[in-house]
Design a protein around this motif. Structure first.
Motif, PDB file in Angstrom:
ATOM      1  N   GLY A 128      -1.197  -0.251   1.995  1.00  0.00           N
ATOM      2  CA  GLY A 128      -0.914  -1.432   2.916  1.00  0.00           C
ATOM      3  C   GLY A 128      -0.269  -2.420   2.109  1.00  0.00           C
ATOM      4  O   GLY A 128       0.159  -3.418   2.718  1.00  0.00           O
ATOM      5  N   LEU A 129      -0.861  -2.644   0.949  1.00  0.00           N
ATOM      6  CA  LEU A 129      -0.199  -3.778   0.074  1.00  0.00           C
ATOM      7  C   LEU A 129       1.162  -3.510  -0.499  1.00  0.00           C
ATOM      8  O   LEU A 129       1.864  -4.170  -1.300  1.00  0.00           O
ATOM      9  CB  LEU A 129      -1.025  -3.917  -0.923  1.00  0.00           C
ATOM     10  N   ASN A 141       9.335  -4.847  -4.664  1.00  0.00           N
ATOM     11  CA  ASN A 141       7.915  -4.915  -4.423  1.00  0.00           C
ATOM     12  C   ASN A 141       7.640  -5.431  -2.831  1.00  0.00           C
ATOM     13  O   ASN A 141       6.937  -6.405  -2.586  1.00  0.00           O
ATOM     14  CB  ASN A 141       7.122  -6.006  -5.527  1.00  0.00           C
ATOM     15  N   ASN A 166      12.739  -8.430   2.448  1.00  0.00           N
ATOM     16  CA  ASN A 166      11.466  -7.473   2.138  1.00  0.00           C
ATOM     17  C   ASN A 166      11.756  -5.967   2.253  1.00  0.00           C
ATOM     18  O   ASN A 166      11.358  -5.479   1.559  1.00  0.00           O
ATOM     19  CB  ASN A 166      10.424  -7.921   3.389  1.00  0.00           C
ATOM     20  N   ALA A 185      13.654 -12.878   5.943  1.00  0.00           N
ATOM     21  CA  ALA A 185      12.535 -12.592   5.138  1.00  0.00           C
ATOM     22  C   ALA A 185      12.251 -11.204   5.415  1.00  0.00           C
ATOM     23  O   ALA A 185      12.103 -10.397   4.445  1.00  0.00           O
ATOM     24  CB  ALA A 185      11.099 -13.421   5.849  1.00  0.00           C
ATOM     25  N   LEU A 186      12.693 -10.594   6.714  1.00  0.00           N
ATOM     26  CA  LEU A 186      12.520  -9.287   6.985  1.00  0.00           C
ATOM     27  C   LEU A 186      13.422  -8.250   6.305  1.00  0.00           C
ATOM     28  O   LEU A 186      13.153  -7.328   5.431  1.00  0.00           O
ATOM     29  CB  LEU A 186      12.528  -8.908   8.333  1.00  0.00           C
ATOM     30  N   ARG A 211      13.843  -5.435  -1.223  1.00  0.00           N
ATOM     31  CA  ARG A 211      13.134  -5.742  -2.670  1.00  0.00           C
ATOM     32  C   ARG A 211      12.280  -4.527  -3.072  1.00  0.00           C
ATOM     33  O   ARG A 211      11.893  -3.828  -2.229  1.00  0.00           O
ATOM     34  CB  ARG A 211      12.308  -7.029  -2.565  1.00  0.00           C
ATOM     35  N   LEU A 268       6.394  -5.342   0.754  1.00  0.00           N
ATOM     36  CA  LEU A 268       5.145  -5.273   1.774  1.00  0.00           C
ATOM     37  C   LEU A 268       5.256  -4.276   2.872  1.00  0.00           C
ATOM     38  O   LEU A 268       6.563  -4.789   3.551  1.00  0.00           O
ATOM     39  CB  LEU A 268       4.449  -6.704   2.323  1.00  0.00           C
ATOM     40  N   PRO A 269       4.581  -3.508   3.281  1.00  0.00           N
ATOM     41  CA  PRO A 269       4.687  -2.798   4.660  1.00  0.00           C
ATOM     42  C   PRO A 269       4.458  -3.842   5.832  1.00  0.00           C
ATOM     43  O   PRO A 269       3.833  -5.085   5.368  1.00  0.00           O
ATOM     44  CB  PRO A 269       3.454  -1.722   4.774  1.00  0.00           C
ATOM     45  N   LEU A 270       4.993  -3.925   6.887  1.00  0.00           N
ATOM     46  CA  LEU A 270       5.039  -4.890   7.914  1.00  0.00           C
ATOM     47  C   LEU A 270       3.536  -5.113   8.350  1.00  0.00           C
ATOM     48  O   LEU A 270       2.912  -6.148   8.566  1.00  0.00           O
ATOM     49  CB  LEU A 270       5.942  -4.487   8.995  1.00  0.00           C
ATOM     50  N   VAL A 271       2.814  -3.998   8.230  1.00  0.00           N
ATOM     51  CA  VAL A 271       1.535  -4.071   8.890  1.00  0.00           C
ATOM     52  C   VAL A 271       0.473  -3.387   7.828  1.00  0.00           C
ATOM     53  O   VAL A 271       1.032  -2.183   7.255  1.00  0.00           O
ATOM     54  CB  VAL A 271       0.957  -3.327  10.033  1.00  0.00           C
ATOM     55  N   GLY A 272      -0.437  -4.200   7.238  1.00  0.00           N
ATOM     56  CA  GLY A 272      -1.260  -3.608   6.172  1.00  0.00           C
ATOM     57  C   GLY A 272      -2.546  -2.949   6.748  1.00  0.00           C
ATOM     58  O   GLY A 272      -2.976  -2.902   7.943  1.00  0.00           O
ATOM     59  N   HIS A 290       4.209  -2.309  -8.142  1.00  0.00           N
ATOM     60  CA  HIS A 290       4.012  -1.186  -6.781  1.00  0.00           C
ATOM     61  C   HIS A 290       4.403   0.029  -7.339  1.00  0.00           C
ATOM     62  O   HIS A 290       4.383   0.956  -6.586  1.00  0.00           O
ATOM     63  CB  HIS A 290       5.232  -1.846  -6.172  1.00  0.00           C
TER      64      HIS A 290
END
Lengths: 167, 175
Positions: A138-139, A33, A28, A24-25, A31, A35-39, A113
């Motif tokens: 963050g998204l 689009n 992520n 998953a990491l 890809r 996500l940052p690890l922390v939003g 994005h």
């Protein structure tokens, strides 16, 4: 409870978890689009500090982006303020209203994005636009800028605006 | 003279026999195969929309207002892939009981999240199979559906017999 081979299942659970998390990491990170690890999910609490540092855009820059139709304008003010008047074509994402979550979810499904976003509210010390910009960062939205004192600057410059509209 | 056991059996004996037949029905290895496919397909399907739209799923997780903010993105990144991996493992039959264990834990979490949200009366979309906001408003039926899948998942955890599975190719100690 009698589950046969408990230790073995436990080991397999660890293997599955590690494999899934690593994959998953990795996907992520690769890809488009991602996500940052922390939003930044602190809106709704009393914290006014935005988690991410957001660059600002001067009025001239915003006007150029508006005329070339390159950026999407986002109004962080309340729905009532938005309906009284907003930058032409701007979308309303009212940070402090109850249905912000639903609107944000719809927005993130519709808008890519890579899209350039310019966030504004009203007044030089208005905290709504930094808050919204930080949430969007963050998204995973890459290009988010703030137009400080946006609504006042925009109308003073005589740029086109709209009244009412579906928020 | 022996009159045979049956005539003098007490209530307890009948109960025991009934429970034993229920147990045998639950332990049916063919049921496990069907449940593995059903749960596997359900979770593979459920992971798709979330994998495609990670940020919308992150907002859906946030809207439950249960997890602390710093975990939301991590959950939105890893949970869909975990669902997909466990779904595939169930269908091919590799580590099926471990996968069923993980999915059972997830289903219990989902059940708690749904019941907390219904109790609080917040109007949100489920985010179960789709991340769109128009469909999928949470309700009691979603909790029932969760329990149904949980029952199948627990059956796999306790009774899977490696029928029609890749695990059957390995020596017992690796299953």
């Amino acid at each position: 409870m009698a589950v046969k081979g408990k230790t073995r299942i436990f080991q397999q659970v660890i293997i599955i978890l590690l494999f899934s998390i690593a994959t998953a990491l990795m996907t992520n990170a690769l890809r488009s689009n991602s996500l940052p690890l922390v939003g930044d999910w602190s809106q709704g609490t009393f914290s006014l500090k935005a988690e991410f540092d957001i660059p600002t855009v001067p009025l001239e820059g915003a006007v150029v982006k508006f005329l070339s139709d390159e950026a999407l304008f986002l109004d962080a003010r309340s729905r009532a303020d938005y309906q009284l008047g907003h930058i032409q074509g701007a979308l309303n994402l009212p940070v402090h209203e109850g249905d912000f979550g639903r609107r944000l979810q719809e927005f993130s499904l519709k808008v890519d994005h890579e899209k350039e976003l310019i966030v504004y509210c009203d007044g030089t010390s208005c905290s709504l636009s930094p808050k919204l910009a930080s949430v969007l960062k963050g998204l995973g939205y890459r290009d988010v800028k703030i137009l400080i004192n946006g609504w006042t600057e925009w109308t003073m410059a005589g740029m086109p605006f709209e009244v009412g509209g579906n928020t | 003279m022996d009159y045979g056991g049956n005539a003098f059996r007490g209530r307890g004996e009948h109960m025991k026999e009934f429970l034993r037949s229920v147990f045998n029905l639950c332990a049916n290895p063919y049921a496990s195969v069907i449940f593995r496919w059903a749960v596997g397909l359900i979770f593979i399907y459920a992971s798709m929309d979330k994998l495609l739209h990670p940020s919308a799923f992150a907002v859906a997780v946030h809207n439950y207002k249960i997890l602390p903010g710093s975990f939301i993105n991590l959950v939105a990144i890893t949970l869909p892939l975990l669902e997909l991996v466990c779904g595939i493992l169930l269908i091919i039959g590799l580590f099926p009981r471990a996968a069923a264990f993980i999915l059972s834990i997830l289903l219990i979490f989902f059940f708690s999240a749904l019941s907390i949200s219904l109790y609080r009366g917040i109007d949100i979309s489920c985010g179960c199979f789709s991340v769109s906001t128009t469909a999928d408003k949470i309700g009691i039926s979603y909790m029932m559906r969760d329990l149904l899948v949980l029952a199948m998942s627990l059956q796999i955890l306790f009774f899977d017999g490696n029928l029609l599975s890749i695990a059957a190719l390995f020596p017992t100690r690796y299953r």
